[in-house]
Enzyme design. Sequence first.
Site, PDB file in Angstrom:
ATOM      1  N   ASP A  67       0.812  -1.219   0.000  1.00  0.00           N
ATOM      2  CA  ASP A  67       0.000   0.000   0.000  1.00  0.00           C
ATOM      3  C   ASP A  67       0.841   1.262   0.000  1.00  0.00           C
ATOM      4  O   ASP A  67       2.067   1.212   0.183  1.00  0.00           O
ATOM      5  CB  ASP A  67      -0.962  -0.016   1.206  1.00  0.00           C
ATOM      6  N   ASN A 136      -7.135  -3.343  14.485  1.00  0.00           N
ATOM      7  CA  ASN A 136      -8.525  -3.597  14.069  1.00  0.00           C
ATOM      8  C   ASN A 136      -8.627  -4.759  13.079  1.00  0.00           C
ATOM      9  O   ASN A 136      -9.670  -4.977  12.476  1.00  0.00           O
ATOM     10  CB  ASN A 136      -9.133  -2.334  13.459  1.00  0.00           C
ATOM     11  N   HIS A 138      -6.909  -5.098  10.257  1.00  0.00           N
ATOM     12  CA  HIS A 138      -6.660  -4.804   8.840  1.00  0.00           C
ATOM     13  C   HIS A 138      -5.382  -5.469   8.341  1.00  0.00           C
ATOM     14  O   HIS A 138      -4.450  -5.714   9.100  1.00  0.00           O
ATOM     15  CB  HIS A 138      -6.676  -3.291   8.556  1.00  0.00           C
ATOM     16  N   GLU A 143      -9.368  -2.021   5.642  1.00  0.00           N
ATOM     17  CA  GLU A 143      -9.956  -1.789   6.956  1.00  0.00           C
ATOM     18  C   GLU A 143     -11.194  -2.683   7.140  1.00  0.00           C
ATOM     19  O   GLU A 143     -11.717  -3.225   6.155  1.00  0.00           O
ATOM     20  CB  GLU A 143     -10.363  -0.313   7.068  1.00  0.00           C
TER      21      GLU A 143
END
Length: 264
Positions: A67, A136, A138, A143
């Site tokens: 990313d 979380n 990800h 996400e």
Amino acid sequence: MQIVILDNAAEVARYGADVFIRQIDRKPDSVLGLATGSTPLALYRRLIAACKNGDISFARVCSFNLDEYLGLAGDHPQSYRHFMNTQLFEHIDIDLRNTHIPPGDAADPIQACSDYDKLIEARGGIDIQLLGIGRNGHIGFNEPSSGLRSRTRIKTLTEATIKDNARFFSAREFQPHLSITMGIGTIMEARKVVLLATGAAKAKAIKAAAEGPLSASCPASALQMHGNALLIIDEAAAAGLERRAFYKHVERENQKLLQSLDKT
Ligand code: PGA
């Protein structure tokens, strides 16, 4: 899913680096999927040392990062291109032209996303993908609620991720809220996936990824559907696992099996 639980973060880096070193040894023109964040740094230091010692060469390796922040050019100090250059690429014998990171400053970022997937395919697909995991759940910047078959695309970051990553930005510095990230579907096409997690802050995400339901609420849970996923975690990150003792037993049996095969 193979789950390896080790005593500490240094052991996680050592084990993970050995997996990559063996891969490059076996296939010198490997296509690596790479990750940013704090977790892979110790692994990168080991790869740098292995390259400097002459144990491995990256001369024929090609890489794709997961990313990049949308809106940051590669020469921006907070860009993931800058991170990879300074933390790994400048210290090994890789040809920078063979290193790929989604272009955060693309004139047409939507086109750049599909071009990225096409380029991965044109290079024969990713042999081994390194992943961290967010608190979380990800992977990359996928996400919670990300499509489990998603492709490389623009994703909005959650408040939690923006907060977690704020430590890399100085006060009042522009911090992007958008990213280009490989999709979960893109990641799942890698022939092998290696996820590293260390520290108690990751225990909840690891529990959800490894033992929770397959769910877009925890993007890393998609790895339950991968045929060759390896989770390398330390005791702190493993603390929430119900079958922790079983995974440790399996790893001991695997090591015994490998040793006995070595002798034959
Ligand atoms: P970290 O990030 O390695 O800095 O904890 C992991 C991630 O967000 O994927």
